[in-house]
Design a protein around this motif. Structure first.
Motif, PDB file in Angstrom:
ATOM      1  N   SER A  27       0.859  -1.233  -0.013  1.00 34.55           N
ATOM      2  CA  SER A  27       0.115   0.110  -0.080  1.00 34.55           C
ATOM      3  C   SER A  27       0.990   1.187  -0.150  1.00 34.55           C
ATOM      4  CB  SER A  27      -0.967   0.046   1.091  1.00 34.55           C
ATOM      5  OG  SER A  27      -1.765  -1.070   1.273  1.00 34.55           O
ATOM      6  N   LEU A  28       0.416   2.461  -0.736  1.00 28.43           N
ATOM      7  CA  LEU A  28       1.042   3.614  -0.683  1.00 28.43           C
ATOM      8  C   LEU A  28       0.113   4.381   0.159  1.00 28.43           C
ATOM      9  CD1 LEU A  28       1.793   4.096  -4.527  1.00 28.43           C
ATOM     10  CD2 LEU A  28       3.087   2.674  -2.757  1.00 28.43           C
ATOM     11  N   ASN A  29       0.847   5.538   0.761  1.00 27.70           N
ATOM     12  CA  ASN A  29      -0.035   6.301   1.638  1.00 27.70           C
ATOM     13  C   ASN A  29      -0.129   7.802   1.236  1.00 27.70           C
ATOM     14  OD1 ASN A  29       0.356   8.244   4.663  1.00 27.70           O
ATOM     15  ND2 ASN A  29      -1.507   6.754   4.692  1.00 27.70           N
ATOM     16  N   CYS A  30      -1.311   8.462   1.623  1.00 33.36           N
ATOM     17  CA  CYS A  30      -1.307   9.881   1.104  1.00 33.36           C
ATOM     18  C   CYS A  30      -1.850  10.488   2.340  1.00 33.36           C
ATOM     19  CB  CYS A  30      -1.899  10.060  -0.126  1.00 33.36           C
ATOM     20  SG  CYS A  30      -2.547  11.714  -0.244  1.00 33.36           S
ATOM     21  N   SER A  31      -1.161  11.264   3.113  1.00 32.44           N
ATOM     22  CA  SER A  31      -1.753  12.131   4.285  1.00 32.44           C
ATOM     23  C   SER A  31      -2.043  13.484   3.887  1.00 32.44           C
ATOM     24  CB  SER A  31      -0.648  11.916   5.626  1.00 32.44           C
ATOM     25  OG  SER A  31      -0.511  10.923   5.948  1.00 32.44           O
ATOM     26  N   TYR A  32      -3.093  13.949   4.236  1.00 35.28           N
ATOM     27  CA  TYR A  32      -3.681  15.155   3.825  1.00 35.28           C
ATOM     28  C   TYR A  32      -4.025  16.147   4.897  1.00 35.28           C
ATOM     29  CZ  TYR A  32      -8.355  13.589   3.772  1.00 35.28           C
ATOM     30  OH  TYR A  32      -9.745  12.989   3.943  1.00 35.28           O
ATOM     31  N   THR A  33      -3.855  17.459   4.724  1.00 34.19           N
ATOM     32  CA  THR A  33      -4.441  18.452   5.717  1.00 34.19           C
ATOM     33  C   THR A  33      -5.176  19.656   4.649  1.00 34.19           C
ATOM     34  OG1 THR A  33      -2.679  18.342   7.108  1.00 34.19           O
ATOM     35  CG2 THR A  33      -3.930  20.152   7.470  1.00 34.19           C
ATOM     36  N   VAL A  34      -6.472  19.469   4.853  1.00 34.54           N
ATOM     37  CA  VAL A  34      -7.240  20.433   4.002  1.00 34.54           C
ATOM     38  C   VAL A  34      -8.616  21.066   4.646  1.00 34.54           C
ATOM     39  CG1 VAL A  34      -8.419  18.640   2.997  1.00 34.54           C
ATOM     40  CG2 VAL A  34      -8.291  20.746   1.636  1.00 34.54           C
ATOM     41  N   SER A  35      -9.019  22.351   4.378  1.00 36.09           N
ATOM     42  CA  SER A  35      -9.852  22.643   4.973  1.00 36.09           C
ATOM     43  C   SER A  35     -11.319  22.334   4.067  1.00 36.09           C
ATOM     44  CB  SER A  35     -10.028  24.139   5.474  1.00 36.09           C
ATOM     45  OG  SER A  35     -11.234  24.711   6.037  1.00 36.09           O
ATOM     46  N   GLY A  57     -12.208  17.051  -2.998  1.00 37.49           N
ATOM     47  CA  GLY A  57     -11.965  15.853  -3.791  1.00 37.49           C
ATOM     48  C   GLY A  57     -10.484  15.482  -3.347  1.00 37.49           C
ATOM     49  N   LEU A  58     -10.209  14.192  -3.430  1.00 34.31           N
ATOM     50  CA  LEU A  58      -8.793  13.724  -3.302  1.00 34.31           C
ATOM     51  C   LEU A  58      -8.563  12.811  -4.534  1.00 34.31           C
ATOM     52  CD1 LEU A  58      -6.625  12.382  -0.355  1.00 34.31           C
ATOM     53  CD2 LEU A  58      -6.977  10.854  -2.650  1.00 34.31           C
ATOM     54  N   SER A 118     -15.462  11.474  -0.126  1.00 37.92           N
ATOM     55  CA  SER A 118     -15.926  11.359   1.370  1.00 37.92           C
ATOM     56  C   SER A 118     -15.170   9.944   2.133  1.00 37.92           C
ATOM     57  CB  SER A 118     -17.355  11.566   1.676  1.00 37.92           C
ATOM     58  OG  SER A 118     -17.857  10.261   0.864  1.00 37.92           O
ATOM     59  N   ALA A 119     -15.063  10.387   3.281  1.00 33.95           N
ATOM     60  CA  ALA A 119     -14.342   9.248   4.081  1.00 33.95           C
ATOM     61  C   ALA A 119     -15.133   8.118   4.301  1.00 33.95           C
ATOM     62  CB  ALA A 119     -14.363   9.897   5.534  1.00 33.95           C
ATOM     63  N   GLY A 120     -14.709   7.129   3.953  1.00 31.75           N
ATOM     64  CA  GLY A 120     -15.118   5.593   3.589  1.00 31.75           C
ATOM     65  C   GLY A 120     -15.304   5.285   2.279  1.00 31.75           C
ATOM     66  N   GLU A 121     -15.188   6.130   1.339  1.00 29.68           N
ATOM     67  CA  GLU A 121     -15.402   5.787   0.156  1.00 29.68           C
ATOM     68  C   GLU A 121     -14.061   5.019  -0.697  1.00 29.68           C
ATOM     69  OE1 GLU A 121     -16.025   9.392  -2.294  1.00 29.68           O
ATOM     70  OE2 GLU A 121     -16.227   8.441  -4.007  1.00 29.68           O
ATOM     71  N   ALA A 161      -8.320   2.430  -4.101  1.00 32.59           N
ATOM     72  CA  ALA A 161      -8.210   3.433  -3.452  1.00 32.59           C
ATOM     73  C   ALA A 161      -9.182   3.476  -2.195  1.00 32.59           C
ATOM     74  CB  ALA A 161      -8.141   4.743  -4.318  1.00 32.59           C
ATOM     75  N   THR A 162      -8.745   4.047  -1.316  1.00 34.83           N
ATOM     76  CA  THR A 162      -9.407   4.311  -0.016  1.00 34.83           C
ATOM     77  C   THR A 162      -9.613   5.457   0.545  1.00 34.83           C
ATOM     78  OG1 THR A 162      -7.952   3.122   1.252  1.00 34.83           O
ATOM     79  CG2 THR A 162      -9.665   1.773   0.846  1.00 34.83           C
ATOM     80  N   LEU A 163     -10.359   6.082   1.378  1.00 30.88           N
ATOM     81  CA  LEU A 163     -10.192   7.475   1.991  1.00 30.88           C
ATOM     82  C   LEU A 163     -10.840   7.518   3.386  1.00 30.88           C
ATOM     83  CD1 LEU A 163      -9.430  10.503   1.464  1.00 30.88           C
ATOM     84  CD2 LEU A 163     -11.860  10.664   0.712  1.00 30.88           C
ATOM     85  N   THR A 164      -9.985   8.094   4.321  1.00 30.75           N
ATOM     86  CA  THR A 164     -10.448   8.241   5.738  1.00 30.75           C
ATOM     87  C   THR A 164     -10.339   9.808   5.851  1.00 30.75           C
ATOM     88  OG1 THR A 164      -8.293   8.538   6.455  1.00 30.75           O
ATOM     89  CG2 THR A 164      -9.348   6.162   6.719  1.00 30.75           C
ATOM     90  N   LYS A 165     -10.528  10.503   7.107  1.00 29.44           N
ATOM     91  CA  LYS A 165     -10.704  11.711   7.233  1.00 29.44           C
ATOM     92  C   LYS A 165      -9.406  12.611   7.129  1.00 29.44           C
ATOM     93  CE  LYS A 165     -15.156  12.281   9.551  1.00 29.44           C
ATOM     94  NZ  LYS A 165     -15.829  12.671  10.851  1.00 29.44           N
ATOM     95  N   LYS A 166      -8.330  11.823   7.312  1.00 28.82           N
ATOM     96  CA  LYS A 166      -6.910  12.271   7.208  1.00 28.82           C
ATOM     97  C   LYS A 166      -5.933  11.661   6.292  1.00 28.82           C
ATOM     98  CE  LYS A 166      -6.685  13.275  12.188  1.00 28.82           C
ATOM     99  NZ  LYS A 166      -6.313  13.099  13.533  1.00 28.82           N
ATOM    100  N   GLU A 167      -6.255  10.454   5.526  1.00 28.49           N
ATOM    101  CA  GLU A 167      -5.345   9.909   4.630  1.00 28.49           C
ATOM    102  C   GLU A 167      -6.207   9.012   3.693  1.00 28.49           C
ATOM    103  OE1 GLU A 167      -2.419   7.865   7.238  1.00 28.49           O
ATOM    104  OE2 GLU A 167      -4.292   6.659   7.929  1.00 28.49           O
ATOM    105  N   SER A 168      -5.428   8.865   2.550  1.00 27.91           N
ATOM    106  CA  SER A 168      -6.062   7.703   1.750  1.00 27.91           C
ATOM    107  C   SER A 168      -4.892   6.872   1.457  1.00 27.91           C
ATOM    108  CB  SER A 168      -6.269   8.715   0.243  1.00 27.91           C
ATOM    109  OG  SER A 168      -6.395   7.640  -0.687  1.00 27.91           O
ATOM    110  N   PHE A 169      -5.402   5.645   1.073  1.00 26.05           N
ATOM    111  CA  PHE A 169      -4.264   4.560   0.652  1.00 26.05           C
ATOM    112  C   PHE A 169      -4.699   4.113  -0.698  1.00 26.05           C
ATOM    113  CE2 PHE A 169      -2.273   3.933   4.707  1.00 26.05           C
ATOM    114  CZ  PHE A 169      -3.365   4.316   5.597  1.00 26.05           C
ATOM    115  N   LEU A 170      -3.524   3.873  -1.353  1.00 22.84           N
ATOM    116  CA  LEU A 170      -3.498   3.085  -2.569  1.00 22.84           C
ATOM    117  C   LEU A 170      -3.134   1.721  -2.642  1.00 22.84           C
ATOM    118  CD1 LEU A 170      -4.593   3.627  -5.723  1.00 22.84           C
ATOM    119  CD2 LEU A 170      -2.012   3.949  -5.864  1.00 22.84           C
ATOM    120  N   HIS A 171      -4.132   0.796  -2.516  1.00 20.14           N
ATOM    121  CA  HIS A 171      -3.435  -0.620  -2.448  1.00 20.14           C
ATOM    122  C   HIS A 171      -3.211  -1.092  -3.906  1.00 20.14           C
ATOM    123  CE1 HIS A 171      -5.121  -0.359   1.930  1.00 20.14           C
ATOM    124  NE2 HIS A 171      -6.100   0.250   1.285  1.00 20.14           N
TER     125      HIS A 171
END
Lengths: 116, 111
Positions: B20-28, B32-33, B52-55, B64-74
């Motif tokens: 898996s690859l990780n993408c951590s983000y900070t955005v107000s 879209g990610l 949105s988180a859970g998508e 690709a998955t998404l949480t409120k703070k990061e996304s993973f590319l499996h």
């Protein structure tokens, strides 16, 4: 379907010379972007536009100017080129969709610029 | 200010070795990610959009998955042709239309 087209693909400039990079899109997109990509630094946003006649600064705008006189074109200008501007430049566009959900951007093939 | 951090910087896998690859983000106000793939000498190629988180989104060996703070590319059972730089980007609500990228993860898959 051409998508996003950048002109030129390669260019060598002497320090102090000026030039304009042209980006054209045929997808009727609202948003357009100019990035530079340097080894180990990813894509850094120079300027962007959210519609015809609008422009905004990105992360690294110094030394560059832009214009969006027509919706399909986004021009990036270097008034006095410096060796630090040696880079690969990418243009991108997206439809924008609406304020709450931005759509994906489509990229051109890049312009490799060398300033000597 | 929107920020995107990707890890690891480089990843070497054997063919068939999932990771898996990780993408951590900070955005107000995430608007879209986006995940892109970039081959040497070419422009980035769009892979996925998450809002949105859970998508979750899937395409062949990629998910690709998404949480409120990061996304993973499996990447499941990768092949050598999956070798590329994978880029993550976000748009947020404070800077209308601004698209900010991370530095990317260079993936190499050995046969």
């Amino acid at each position: 379907n051409a998508g996003v087209t950048q002109t030129p693909k390669f260019r060598v400039l002497k320090t102090g010379q000026s030039m304009t990079l042209l980006c054209a899109q045929d997808m009727n997109h609202e948003y357009m972007y100019w990035y530079r990509q340097d080894p180990g630094m990813g894509l850094r946003l120079i300027h962007y536009s959210v519609g015809e006649g609008t422009t905004a600064k990105g992360e690294v705008p110094d030394g560059y100017n832009v214009s969006r006189l027509k919706k399909q074109n986004f021009l990036l200008g270097l008034e006095s080129a410096a060796p630090s501007q040696t880079s690969v430049y990418f243009c991108a566009s997206s439809s924008g969709r609406n304020y709450l959900m931005n759509t994906e951007a489509f990229f051109g093939q890049g312009t490799r610029l060398t300033v000597v | 200010e929107d920020q995107v951090t990707q890890s690891p910087e480089a990843l070497r896998l054997q063919e068939g070795e999932s990771s898996s690859l990780n993408c951590s983000y900070t955005v107000s106000g995430l608007r879209g990610l986006f995940w892109y793939r970039q081959d040497p000498g070419k422009g980035p190629e769009f892979l996925f959009t998450l809002y949105s988180a859970g998508e979750e989104k899937e395409k062949e060996r990629l998910k690709a998955t998404l949480t409120k703070k990061e996304s993973f590319l499996h990447i499941t059972a990768p092949k050598p042709e999956d070798s590329a730089t994978y880029l993550c980007a976000v748009t947020g609500g404070t800077s209308y239309g601004k698209l900010t990228f991370g530095q990317g993860t260079i993936l190499t898959v050995h046969p």
